[in-house]
Design a protein around this motif. Structure first.
Motif: not given
Length: 251
Positions: A72-85
């Motif tokens: 989960r940590s890896i996946q959430m960091n991945h998503g956060a790195s792609d986030a623009t908000g």
């Protein structure tokens, strides 16, 4: 326009994801984007995510990614790195939120003394509400930091967990290093320990609903004992790699 990016980590969440995404289409105001990061599901999770991308794209900006590694940590960091908000909201695939989620998040973080927030999680099944577990989880937000980190409790530390829908400013998240990818569990509590350096951790007086599948599998008493055992050992510094064995994945 909303500046909230919602990040959803998934792993074999076919039973829950469609409902979660459908409820996100009702958000008013809407999220800036919804980022689903899959960690190698072997069921229909990815197909459901992509199907909803096509069905809801007019009202919900969904992005779907597959992560080489699950965790989960890896996946959430991945998503956060792609986030623009400007704001990140981490949502579990089996947690369901109110339609004014975005407004509540933005109002909470409008207070500059608040660095991170989360909700009261009500654990529910198709025909039951786990009142005892839910009340304990609510109280744990306060008593755990008071017991184990009293010096930080009085500076505003509260321990929020994933079912409580954690949100924070993107700049604060990355200034603190994001989620610790070495942690197999308790990455959420660890993030709170880091974010309290930026400001108060705040539990919003509003409800979200989370699946009771783990409690349904274990039973109320066993679940309570396991939660207390893991929480106590983590509080005194026991490795999360050891604690993970007591918290197996249940789908």
């Amino acid at each position: 326009m909303s500046q909230v990016s919602i990040v959803i980590p998934t792993l074999n969440e076919a039973a829950s994801l469609e409902r979660t995404l459908r409820l996100l289409t009702l958000l008013n105001p809407p999220a800036k984007e919804v980022i689903v990061v899959d960690g190698g599901s072997e069921d229909e999770t990815l197909a459901i995510a992509k199907q909803n991308f096509e069905s809801f794209n007019q009202v919900l900006n969904i992005q779907v990614f597959s992560c080489q590694q699950h965790g989960r940590s890896i996946q959430m960091n991945h998503g956060a790195s792609d986030a623009t908000g400007d704001i990140l909201c981490f949502l579990h695939a089996d947690t369901w939120v109110p339609d004014d989620l975005i407004a509540v998040i933005e109002q909470t973080l409008a207070n500059p003394t608040v660095a991170c927030g989360g909700f009261i999680s009500l654990m529910t099944g198709s025909q039951t509400t786990r009142w005892g577990i839910s009340i304990h989880n609510y109280l744990k937000t306060y008593y755990a930091p008071l017991l184990f980190k009293p010096h930080l409790f009085f500076k505003g530390l509260r321990l929020l967990f994933g079912d409580q829908v954690i949100f924070c400013r993107r700049t604060d998240f990355w200034d603190c290093g994001g989620f610790d990818e070495a942690l197999p569990i308790m990455e959420d509590g660890d993030l709170c320990l880091k974010l309290v350096k930026k400001g108060r951790i705040y539990q919003v007086n509003r409800i979200v609903q989370s699946s009771d599948r783990r409690v349904a599998k274990w039973g109320n008493w066993k679940a309570t004992v396991i939660y207390l055992y893991i929480g106590f050992l983590w509080g005194i510094g026991v490795s999360t790699n050891y604690l993970k064995q007591f918290y197996q994945d249940i789908r």
